[in-house]
Design a protein around this motif. Structure first.
Motif, mmCIF file in Angstrom:
data_model
loop_
_atom_site.group_PDB
_atom_site.id
_atom_site.type_symbol
_atom_site.label_atom_id
_atom_site.label_comp_id
_atom_site.label_asym_id
_atom_site.label_seq_id
_atom_site.Cartn_x
_atom_site.Cartn_y
_atom_site.Cartn_z
ATOM 1 N N ALA A 1 0.823 -1.268 -0.050
ATOM 2 C CA ALA A 1 -0.057 -0.033 -0.017
ATOM 3 C C ALA A 1 0.804 1.403 -0.003
ATOM 4 O O ALA A 1 0.390 2.378 -0.637
ATOM 5 N N ASP A 2 2.107 1.139 0.653
ATOM 6 C CA ASP A 2 2.743 2.410 0.711
ATOM 7 C C ASP A 2 3.437 2.598 -0.668
ATOM 8 O O ASP A 2 3.743 3.892 -1.099
ATOM 9 N N PHE A 3 3.963 1.551 -1.399
ATOM 10 C CA PHE A 3 4.426 1.795 -2.695
ATOM 11 C C PHE A 3 3.265 2.496 -3.684
ATOM 12 O O PHE A 3 3.546 3.386 -4.335
ATOM 13 N N TYR A 4 2.131 1.945 -3.507
ATOM 14 C CA TYR A 4 0.965 2.711 -4.367
ATOM 15 C C TYR A 4 0.698 4.045 -3.827
ATOM 16 O O TYR A 4 0.382 5.012 -4.609
ATOM 17 N N ARG A 5 0.682 4.324 -2.436
ATOM 18 C CA ARG A 5 0.761 5.639 -2.005
ATOM 19 C C ARG A 5 1.664 6.541 -2.626
ATOM 20 O O ARG A 5 1.232 7.621 -3.086
ATOM 21 N N ARG A 6 2.908 6.339 -2.617
ATOM 22 C CA ARG A 6 4.083 6.829 -3.401
ATOM 23 C C ARG A 6 3.705 7.224 -4.779
ATOM 24 O O ARG A 6 4.063 8.420 -5.336
ATOM 25 N N VAL B 1 -5.548 -2.796 3.506
ATOM 26 C CA VAL B 1 -5.231 -1.446 3.545
ATOM 27 C C VAL B 1 -6.079 -0.795 2.102
ATOM 28 O O VAL B 1 -6.051 -1.680 1.134
ATOM 29 N N GLN B 2 -6.448 0.304 2.497
ATOM 30 C CA GLN B 2 -7.204 0.929 1.293
ATOM 31 C C GLN B 2 -6.631 2.167 0.979
ATOM 32 O O GLN B 2 -6.625 3.125 2.046
ATOM 33 N N LEU B 3 -6.715 2.775 -0.303
ATOM 34 C CA LEU B 3 -6.140 3.722 -0.725
ATOM 35 C C LEU B 3 -7.371 4.180 -1.460
ATOM 36 O O LEU B 3 -8.228 3.382 -2.298
ATOM 37 N N ARG B 4 -7.657 5.628 -1.525
ATOM 38 C CA ARG B 4 -8.779 6.123 -2.428
ATOM 39 C C ARG B 4 -7.929 7.374 -3.006
ATOM 40 O O ARG B 4 -7.097 8.064 -2.600
ATOM 41 N N PRO B 5 -8.586 7.701 -4.261
ATOM 42 C CA PRO B 5 -8.317 8.871 -4.958
ATOM 43 C C PRO B 5 -8.504 10.206 -4.062
ATOM 44 O O PRO B 5 -9.358 10.137 -3.241
ATOM 45 N N PRO B 6 -7.591 10.924 -4.277
ATOM 46 C CA PRO B 6 -7.506 12.348 -3.454
ATOM 47 C C PRO B 6 -8.812 12.996 -3.577
ATOM 48 O O PRO B 6 -9.728 12.972 -4.638
ATOM 49 N N THR C 1 -12.099 11.225 -9.191
ATOM 50 C CA THR C 1 -12.867 10.013 -9.078
ATOM 51 C C THR C 1 -12.205 8.694 -9.358
ATOM 52 O O THR C 1 -11.013 8.576 -9.997
ATOM 53 N N GLY C 2 -12.788 7.456 -9.018
ATOM 54 C CA GLY C 2 -12.041 6.214 -9.610
ATOM 55 C C GLY C 2 -12.266 5.310 -8.210
ATOM 56 O O GLY C 2 -12.775 5.668 -7.200
ATOM 57 N N PRO C 3 -11.846 4.149 -8.700
ATOM 58 C CA PRO C 3 -12.241 3.042 -7.673
ATOM 59 C C PRO C 3 -10.945 2.930 -6.453
ATOM 60 O O PRO C 3 -10.052 3.853 -6.816
ATOM 61 N N THR C 4 -11.546 2.690 -5.416
ATOM 62 C CA THR C 4 -10.379 2.546 -4.353
ATOM 63 C C THR C 4 -9.433 1.235 -4.709
ATOM 64 O O THR C 4 -9.940 0.553 -5.656
ATOM 65 N N ILE C 5 -8.246 1.403 -4.348
ATOM 66 C CA ILE C 5 -7.392 0.175 -4.273
ATOM 67 C C ILE C 5 -7.287 -0.354 -2.975
ATOM 68 O O ILE C 5 -7.041 0.297 -2.017
ATOM 69 N N ASN C 6 -7.503 -1.722 -2.997
ATOM 70 C CA ASN C 6 -7.367 -2.251 -1.583
ATOM 71 C C ASN C 6 -6.225 -3.352 -1.743
ATOM 72 O O ASN C 6 -6.121 -4.017 -2.938
ATOM 73 N N ILE C 7 -5.705 -3.377 -0.671
ATOM 74 C CA ILE C 7 -4.179 -4.409 -0.770
ATOM 75 C C ILE C 7 -4.679 -5.527 0.525
ATOM 76 O O ILE C 7 -5.160 -4.878 1.531
ATOM 77 N N GLU C 8 -4.856 -6.841 -0.032
ATOM 78 C CA GLU C 8 -5.174 -7.580 0.957
ATOM 79 C C GLU C 8 -4.276 -8.822 1.045
ATOM 80 O O GLU C 8 -3.926 -9.496 0.056
#
Length: 128
Positions: free
Chosen positions: A24-29, A45-50, A54-61
């Motif tokens: 998740a930290d990689f995709y955050r960067r 862990v979930q990331l969301r567009p700022p 718009t766009g889907p969230t990215i979940n890391i599981e």
């Protein structure tokens, strides 16, 4: 039957046990997206567009049976069954940015104006 409303709300990427936050930290960067939720014991862990995007969230599981995928696919090895296509304005700059964030460029590049990259856990994603 009439088709109901269907919207893609999230894309889920698996990781090795105990490594969801790292991925998740990689995709955050890479994307500049905030981490907005962390599940119990960090296994999700979930990331969301700022805000304003718009766009889907990215979940890391985390997945206890996760195997690192290979690209391009090889018989008998774990393959990437899905990947992200990320639109960019400047391909060369985007490749450099992705590498700085922790990605690597795949050896096999099947298209001239697309770069196949690998995240730190081996999942391919395309810059196009």
């Amino acid at each position: 039957m009439q088709q109901p409303a269907l919207n893609v709300g999230a894309v889920t990427i698996t990781s090795e046990p105990q490594r969801a936050r790292e991925l998740a930290d990689f995709y955050r960067r890479l994307l500049g997206w905030p981490i907005v939720d962390v599940g119990p014991k960090g296994g999700w862990v979930q990331l969301r567009p700022p805000e304003g995007e718009t766009g889907p969230t990215i979940n890391i599981e985390e997945d206890v049976a996760h195997s690192r995928p290979v690209w391009p696919s090889q018989h008998g090895r774990q393959t990437a069954t899905m990947h992200l296509d990320i639109g960019v304005d400047d391909l060369e700059a985007a490749v450099a940015w992705a590498i700085e964030a922790g990605a690597s460029q795949a050896e096999h590049q099947p298209q001239q104006h697309v770069r196949v990259m690998l995240d730190p856990h081996g999942h391919p994603f395309c810059l196009c």
